[in-house]
Write a protein that holds these residues in place. Structure first.
Motif, PDB file in Angstrom:
ATOM      1  N   PRO A  58      31.192  -2.655 -41.038  1.00 29.61           N
ATOM      2  CA  PRO A  58      32.693  -2.491 -40.476  1.00 29.61           C
ATOM      3  C   PRO A  58      33.620  -1.804 -41.521  1.00 29.61           C
ATOM      4  O   PRO A  58      33.492  -1.881 -42.952  1.00 29.61           O
ATOM      5  CB  PRO A  58      32.912  -3.893 -40.584  1.00 29.61           C
ATOM      6  CG  PRO A  58      32.112  -4.802 -41.326  1.00 29.61           C
ATOM      7  CD  PRO A  58      30.832  -3.885 -41.453  1.00 29.61           C
ATOM      8  N   ILE A  59      34.496  -1.225 -40.986  1.00 27.00           N
ATOM      9  CA  ILE A  59      35.537  -0.905 -41.692  1.00 27.00           C
ATOM     10  C   ILE A  59      37.021  -1.291 -41.485  1.00 27.00           C
ATOM     11  O   ILE A  59      36.835  -2.445 -40.680  1.00 27.00           O
ATOM     12  CB  ILE A  59      35.681   0.820 -41.425  1.00 27.00           C
ATOM     13  CG1 ILE A  59      35.947   1.187 -40.128  1.00 27.00           C
ATOM     14  CG2 ILE A  59      34.529   1.694 -42.073  1.00 27.00           C
ATOM     15  CD1 ILE A  59      36.457   2.410 -39.829  1.00 27.00           C
ATOM     16  N   ASP A  60      37.924  -1.082 -42.195  1.00 27.10           N
ATOM     17  CA  ASP A  60      39.264  -1.722 -42.176  1.00 27.10           C
ATOM     18  C   ASP A  60      39.844  -1.942 -40.608  1.00 27.10           C
ATOM     19  O   ASP A  60      40.085  -3.160 -40.256  1.00 27.10           O
ATOM     20  CB  ASP A  60      40.181  -1.222 -42.915  1.00 27.10           C
ATOM     21  CG  ASP A  60      40.194  -1.269 -44.355  1.00 27.10           C
ATOM     22  OD1 ASP A  60      39.338  -2.176 -44.576  1.00 27.10           O
ATOM     23  OD2 ASP A  60      40.757  -0.564 -45.057  1.00 27.10           O
ATOM     24  N   SER A  61      39.237  -1.087 -39.859  1.00 24.45           N
ATOM     25  CA  SER A  61      39.891  -0.938 -38.382  1.00 24.45           C
ATOM     26  C   SER A  61      39.033  -1.757 -37.427  1.00 24.45           C
ATOM     27  O   SER A  61      39.464  -2.019 -36.317  1.00 24.45           O
ATOM     28  CB  SER A  61      40.205   0.263 -38.128  1.00 24.45           C
ATOM     29  OG  SER A  61      39.089   0.950 -37.868  1.00 24.45           O
ATOM     30  N   THR A  62      37.773  -2.143 -37.893  1.00 26.63           N
ATOM     31  CA  THR A  62      36.830  -2.857 -36.906  1.00 26.63           C
ATOM     32  C   THR A  62      37.186  -4.098 -36.517  1.00 26.63           C
ATOM     33  O   THR A  62      37.450  -5.150 -37.456  1.00 26.63           O
ATOM     34  CB  THR A  62      35.346  -2.913 -37.452  1.00 26.63           C
ATOM     35  OG1 THR A  62      35.008  -1.613 -38.158  1.00 26.63           O
ATOM     36  CG2 THR A  62      34.398  -3.161 -36.515  1.00 26.63           C
ATOM     37  N   PRO A  63      37.369  -4.705 -35.239  1.00 28.74           N
ATOM     38  CA  PRO A  63      37.731  -5.709 -34.956  1.00 28.74           C
ATOM     39  C   PRO A  63      36.695  -6.955 -35.437  1.00 28.74           C
ATOM     40  O   PRO A  63      35.477  -6.689 -35.046  1.00 28.74           O
ATOM     41  CB  PRO A  63      37.800  -5.711 -33.105  1.00 28.74           C
ATOM     42  CG  PRO A  63      37.771  -4.397 -33.159  1.00 28.74           C
ATOM     43  CD  PRO A  63      37.061  -3.466 -33.939  1.00 28.74           C
TER      44      PRO A  63
ATOM     45  N   PRO B 106      37.768   2.669 -31.060  1.00 29.47           N
ATOM     46  CA  PRO B 106      37.919   1.866 -32.016  1.00 29.47           C
ATOM     47  C   PRO B 106      37.167   0.306 -32.171  1.00 29.47           C
ATOM     48  O   PRO B 106      36.629  -0.177 -33.383  1.00 29.47           O
ATOM     49  CB  PRO B 106      39.404   1.318 -32.141  1.00 29.47           C
ATOM     50  CG  PRO B 106      40.017   2.456 -31.309  1.00 29.47           C
ATOM     51  CD  PRO B 106      38.844   2.899 -30.292  1.00 29.47           C
ATOM     52  N   ASN B 107      36.484   0.026 -30.911  1.00 31.70           N
ATOM     53  CA  ASN B 107      35.723  -1.233 -30.869  1.00 31.70           C
ATOM     54  C   ASN B 107      34.315  -0.762 -31.023  1.00 31.70           C
ATOM     55  O   ASN B 107      33.511  -1.246 -30.227  1.00 31.70           O
ATOM     56  CB  ASN B 107      36.038  -1.980 -29.335  1.00 31.70           C
ATOM     57  CG  ASN B 107      35.575  -3.271 -29.566  1.00 31.70           C
ATOM     58  OD1 ASN B 107      35.337  -3.905 -30.475  1.00 31.70           O
ATOM     59  ND2 ASN B 107      35.776  -3.979 -28.141  1.00 31.70           N
ATOM     60  N   PHE B 108      34.087  -0.243 -32.549  1.00 28.93           N
ATOM     61  CA  PHE B 108      32.755   0.081 -32.457  1.00 28.93           C
ATOM     62  C   PHE B 108      32.355  -0.534 -33.927  1.00 28.93           C
ATOM     63  O   PHE B 108      33.267  -0.441 -34.789  1.00 28.93           O
ATOM     64  CB  PHE B 108      32.696   1.597 -32.699  1.00 28.93           C
ATOM     65  CG  PHE B 108      31.521   2.206 -33.378  1.00 28.93           C
ATOM     66  CD1 PHE B 108      30.461   2.203 -32.764  1.00 28.93           C
ATOM     67  CD2 PHE B 108      31.650   2.534 -34.603  1.00 28.93           C
ATOM     68  CE1 PHE B 108      29.193   2.638 -33.321  1.00 28.93           C
ATOM     69  CE2 PHE B 108      30.308   2.910 -35.317  1.00 28.93           C
ATOM     70  CZ  PHE B 108      29.066   3.335 -34.791  1.00 28.93           C
TER      71      PHE B 108
ATOM     72  N   THR C  71      34.462  -3.500 -24.280  1.00 32.58           N
ATOM     73  CA  THR C  71      33.092  -3.038 -24.523  1.00 32.58           C
ATOM     74  C   THR C  71      33.130  -2.911 -25.811  1.00 32.58           C
ATOM     75  O   THR C  71      33.565  -1.957 -26.406  1.00 32.58           O
ATOM     76  CB  THR C  71      32.887  -1.750 -23.618  1.00 32.58           C
ATOM     77  OG1 THR C  71      32.927  -2.283 -22.311  1.00 32.58           O
ATOM     78  CG2 THR C  71      31.137  -1.846 -23.857  1.00 32.58           C
ATOM     79  N   ILE C  72      32.189  -3.450 -26.654  1.00 31.60           N
ATOM     80  CA  ILE C  72      31.699  -3.328 -27.949  1.00 31.60           C
ATOM     81  C   ILE C  72      30.693  -2.230 -28.127  1.00 31.60           C
ATOM     82  O   ILE C  72      29.400  -2.341 -27.292  1.00 31.60           O
ATOM     83  CB  ILE C  72      31.350  -4.556 -28.837  1.00 31.60           C
ATOM     84  CG1 ILE C  72      32.420  -5.825 -28.250  1.00 31.60           C
ATOM     85  CG2 ILE C  72      30.994  -4.309 -30.050  1.00 31.60           C
ATOM     86  CD1 ILE C  72      31.755  -7.059 -29.030  1.00 31.60           C
ATOM     87  N   LEU C  73      30.993  -1.101 -28.730  1.00 34.03           N
ATOM     88  CA  LEU C  73      29.680  -0.237 -28.938  1.00 34.03           C
ATOM     89  C   LEU C  73      29.218  -0.328 -30.438  1.00 34.03           C
ATOM     90  O   LEU C  73      30.003  -0.814 -31.333  1.00 34.03           O
ATOM     91  CB  LEU C  73      30.327   1.149 -28.996  1.00 34.03           C
ATOM     92  CG  LEU C  73      30.717   1.796 -27.522  1.00 34.03           C
ATOM     93  CD1 LEU C  73      31.078   3.284 -27.872  1.00 34.03           C
ATOM     94  CD2 LEU C  73      29.804   1.393 -26.558  1.00 34.03           C
ATOM     95  N   THR C  74      27.756  -0.504 -30.558  1.00 39.17           N
ATOM     96  CA  THR C  74      27.462  -0.554 -31.947  1.00 39.17           C
ATOM     97  C   THR C  74      26.042   0.362 -31.983  1.00 39.17           C
ATOM     98  O   THR C  74      25.430   0.959 -30.938  1.00 39.17           O
ATOM     99  CB  THR C  74      26.507  -2.002 -32.257  1.00 39.17           C
ATOM    100  OG1 THR C  74      26.333  -1.991 -33.522  1.00 39.17           O
ATOM    101  CG2 THR C  74      25.656  -2.300 -31.172  1.00 39.17           C
ATOM    102  N   ASP C  75      25.739   1.190 -32.989  1.00 40.27           N
ATOM    103  CA  ASP C  75      24.616   1.990 -33.067  1.00 40.27           C
ATOM    104  C   ASP C  75      23.652   1.549 -34.200  1.00 40.27           C
ATOM    105  O   ASP C  75      23.771   0.290 -34.541  1.00 40.27           O
ATOM    106  CB  ASP C  75      25.155   3.409 -33.569  1.00 40.27           C
ATOM    107  CG  ASP C  75      25.487   3.300 -35.149  1.00 40.27           C
ATOM    108  OD1 ASP C  75      26.018   2.565 -35.698  1.00 40.27           O
ATOM    109  OD2 ASP C  75      24.656   4.287 -35.716  1.00 40.27           O
TER     110      ASP C  75
END
Ligand code: NAP
Length: 281
Positions: free
Chosen positions: A139-144, A106-108, A85-89
């Motif tokens: 996104p940051i470095d860890s964002t898929p 992390p999948n944010f 599941t992808i979370l976004t705000d």
């Protein structure tokens, strides 16, 4: 796609209307029963409830609560989620939000639609709120990367202009063009309230027209949102406020000493600069 929306207010409700119109199945969650009922009646969501567990099948979840509720919401949501599941705000501040939520899930993908009205709540939700306006993902470095792409497709499909930047640059930029204007506009209205002559005060209200409507608009909006901007973007906002005070002091000095040419030069410089911020006008 099954899309969850938590917080069925102005932004969450408007996203629901547009994403549902794109053929997605919308599962809404909000705090109050009445909001859930209205959301389904208005076509904001196919189903809505106060239970986060109802989002267990969602592919993507938009978090649209006030910023102060985001961390608790994600902590309560996580036990119900599938790993994919992808979370976004949609929060107006990104640095503190991304640094809080990304370690939890992390999948944010941090996001911020540059759209709004001066109203709030599910009744304020409208179709096409995002059309033609920027929607920034942070996104940051860890964002898929695949998750960034998925959210990008969704927000582009509802008419937004997609941008990407890092959370800190976002916060410094919105301090200038969104958060500082709210503080200035609020100060303008508050300063007008300081007029002590009742006749002049009444006359000012009677004469107020387009200029005052434009300059006071963002100061007459949702108080909770203004407070969140200050609380969660304190450092970037303070830098812009100090710079603004310095410019105001410069203008006060020019007016006090009658430096009309210098004042005219300031007006000329700002007249030529303004269109660069509002490219379509
Ligand atoms: P809003 O109209 O007040 O909507 C927020 C909704 O969140 C409310 O309707 C409330 O639902 C719900 N809510 C509050 N706490 C909740 C919780 N713990 N669990 C579930 N739902 C909860 O505010 P908004 O203007 O849409 O702002 C929402 C977010 O969008 C904020 O993060 C803000 O920074 C961001 N944003 C706002 C604008 C703007 O111009 N307004 C622009 C861009 C981004 P109930 O009705 O059920 O109580």
């Amino acid at each position: 796609m099954q899309i969850g929306i938590v917080g069925l207010g102005l932004i969450g409700g408007s996203l629901g209307l547009d994403l549902k119109a794109q053929g997605h199945e919308i599962l809404g969650v909000s705090r109050r029963d009445r909001t859930c009922t209205v959301a389904v009646e208005r076509g904001v969501a196919d189903r809505a409830s106060t239970e986060l567990s109802s989002l267990s099948e969602a592919d993507v979840i938009f978090l649209c609560t006030p910023i102060g509720q985001l961390q608790t919401t994600v902590e309560q949501l996580i036990p119900h989620l599938q790993p994919s599941t992808i979370l976004t705000d949609v929060g107006s501040v990104k640095g503190s939000v991304v640094s809080t939520i990304a370690p939890l899930w992390p999948n944010f993908v941090g996001g911020h639609p540059m759209s709004g009205t001066h109203e709030n709540g599910v009744d304020a939700a409208v179709r096409d709120l995002f059309v033609g306006n920027p929607y920034v993902l942070t996104p940051i470095d860890s964002t898929p990367p695949a998750s960034v792409e998925t959210i990008g497709h969704l927000v582009t499909a509802i008419g937004s202009k997609l941008l990407h930047c890092d959370p800190e640059s976002h916060d410094r930029a919105v301090a200038w063009i969104s958060h500082l204007p709210v503080m200035i506009s609020t100060s303008l209205i508050a300063a007008c309230l300081a007029e002590t002559d009742p006749a002049v005060f009444d006359l000012a209200q009677a004469l107020a027209s387009t200029g005052f409507r434009d300059t006071s608009r963002v100061g007459g909006g949702n108080p909770e949102l203004g407070r969140m901007m200050a609380e969660y973007n304190q450092s970037a906002l303070l830098q812009t406020l100090h710079q603004y005070r310095s410019k105001l002091d410069q203008i006060i000095g020019q007016v006090e000493t009658g430096e009309w040419s210098a004042l005219t030069e300031t007006f000329e410089a700002t007249r030529s600069a303004r269109p660069k911020f509002l490219k379509e006008s």
